[in-house]
Write a protein that holds these residues in place. Structure first.
Motif, short mmCIF file in Angstrom:
data_model
loop_
_atom_site.label_atom_id
_atom_site.label_comp_id
_atom_site.label_asym_id
_atom_site.label_seq_id
_atom_site.Cartn_x
_atom_site.Cartn_y
_atom_site.Cartn_z
N MET A 109 0.85 -1.20 0.00
CA MET A 109 -0.03 0.02 0.08
C MET A 109 1.01 1.31 -0.21
SD MET A 109 -3.31 0.46 0.11
CE MET A 109 -4.01 -1.18 0.80
N ALA A 110 0.56 2.04 -1.01
CA ALA A 110 1.40 3.36 -1.04
C ALA A 110 1.17 4.28 0.13
CB ALA A 110 1.29 3.96 -2.52
N GLY A 111 -0.10 4.55 0.43
CA GLY A 111 -0.51 5.42 1.49
C GLY A 111 -0.11 4.87 2.93
N LEU A 112 -0.27 5.84 3.85
CA LEU A 112 0.17 5.51 4.97
C LEU A 112 -1.28 5.38 5.97
CD1 LEU A 112 2.87 7.96 6.27
CD2 LEU A 112 3.06 5.64 5.40
N TRP A 113 -1.39 4.52 6.80
CA TRP A 113 -2.71 4.21 7.83
C TRP A 113 -2.61 5.31 8.74
CZ3 TRP A 113 -5.55 0.54 5.72
CH2 TRP A 113 -4.99 -0.44 4.99
N TYR A 114 -3.72 5.64 9.33
CA TYR A 114 -3.81 6.62 10.41
C TYR A 114 -2.82 6.56 11.21
CZ TYR A 114 -5.39 9.33 14.11
OH TYR A 114 -5.59 10.20 15.26
N ASP A 115 -2.64 5.39 11.70
CA ASP A 115 -1.70 5.18 12.86
C ASP A 115 -0.06 5.47 12.50
OD1 ASP A 115 -3.59 2.72 12.13
OD2 ASP A 115 -3.71 2.90 14.07
N GLU A 116 0.23 5.61 11.20
CA GLU A 116 1.61 5.72 10.93
C GLU A 116 1.78 7.48 10.55
OE1 GLU A 116 2.66 1.92 8.22
OE2 GLU A 116 0.94 3.39 7.30
N PHE A 117 0.76 8.03 10.42
CA PHE A 117 0.75 9.40 10.54
C PHE A 117 1.50 10.06 11.94
CE2 PHE A 117 -1.81 9.21 7.10
CZ PHE A 117 -0.99 9.73 6.21
N VAL A 135 -2.85 18.83 -4.66
CA VAL A 135 -3.22 17.71 -3.90
C VAL A 135 -3.27 16.14 -4.51
CG1 VAL A 135 -5.43 16.73 -2.90
CG2 VAL A 135 -5.29 19.14 -2.78
N GLY A 136 -3.26 16.26 -5.94
CA GLY A 136 -3.11 14.87 -6.59
C GLY A 136 -1.54 14.46 -6.35
N ILE A 137 -0.71 15.48 -6.48
CA ILE A 137 0.82 14.90 -6.52
C ILE A 137 1.06 14.38 -4.97
CG2 ILE A 137 3.07 15.94 -5.99
CD1 ILE A 137 2.53 17.84 -8.67
N SER A 138 0.40 14.75 -3.92
CA SER A 138 0.61 14.36 -2.63
C SER A 138 -0.22 12.90 -2.53
CB SER A 138 -0.23 15.17 -1.56
OG SER A 138 -1.62 15.04 -1.53
N VAL A 139 -1.14 12.45 -3.16
CA VAL A 139 -1.76 11.18 -2.64
C VAL A 139 -0.75 9.94 -2.97
CG1 VAL A 139 -3.44 9.51 -3.78
CG2 VAL A 139 -3.70 12.21 -3.76
N GLY A 140 0.14 9.80 -3.66
CA GLY A 140 0.96 8.56 -3.69
C GLY A 140 1.68 8.13 -2.47
N ASP A 141 2.13 9.46 -2.05
CA ASP A 141 2.84 9.13 -0.66
C ASP A 141 2.02 9.30 0.64
OD1 ASP A 141 5.42 9.25 -2.35
OD2 ASP A 141 5.03 11.43 -2.31
N THR A 142 1.11 9.75 0.69
CA THR A 142 0.17 9.77 2.00
C THR A 142 -1.01 8.93 1.90
OG1 THR A 142 -0.96 11.77 0.91
CG2 THR A 142 1.00 12.33 2.08
N THR A 143 -1.67 9.04 0.86
CA THR A 143 -3.07 8.61 1.30
C THR A 143 -3.49 7.35 0.15
OG1 THR A 143 -4.31 10.27 -0.20
CG2 THR A 143 -3.89 10.73 2.22
#
Length: 151
Positions: free
Chosen positions: A1-9, A69-77
């Motif tokens: 999974m590319a995005g992070l889970w809530y617990d990982e932020f 916002v789109g550029i941020s998606v792969g690393d975050t959500t």
């Protein structure tokens, strides 16, 4: 999974997104046309040369926001979001022009557990976009309902 889970932020985390994007005339005209925005600032080069302080068309701010916002998606959500809850404090302190290249960074500025769903939490992202010379061209806060890591 590319995005992070809530617990990982964690509040204070900063992501320097590796994707950069040079904005083309086609990007600007296409986005402006498909959103039915008739603003001369985005479509009419002659008008802008004669009647604006910039002397050329500027990039549609809706496109700038979506790209940032789109550029941020792969690393975050990517794959870990339950919902986008909204954008706040959207600002465009400087214009973008055809040929400008943007880079984006995201900072985690707030987090809280969901009051209604045990399997998720709400993360507030602060997105910032800069053009090639380092000028800040856009920023916003975005709230995302993030899934917690499955047990």
């Amino acid at each position: 999974m590319a995005g992070l889970w809530y617990d990982e932020f964690e509040i204070g985390m900063v992501f320097q997104h590796p994707i950069r994007r040079t904005i083309t005339e086609t990007d600007n005209v296409w986005f402006t046309a498909i959103t039915h925005n008739p603003a001369l600032l985005h479509l009419d080069e002659e008008y802008c040369r004669e009647h604006t302080e910039y002397g050329q068309r500027i990039v549609n701010s809706g496109f700038t926001l979506a790209l940032m916002v789109g550029i941020s998606v792969g690393d975050t959500t990517l794959g870990t979001t339950a919902a986008n809850l909204g954008w706040d404090e959207v600002r465009f302190p400087a214009p973008l022009f055809h040929g400008d290249t943007i880079r984006v960074e995201t900072e985690i500025v707030d987090m809280r557990e969901s009051k209604s769903k045990d399997d998720r939490g709400i993360v507030t992202f602060l997105h910032r976009a800069y053009k090639q010379d380092g000028t800040l061209v856009a920023h916003c806060k975005r709230a995302g309902m993030m899934l917690k890591k499955p047990s």
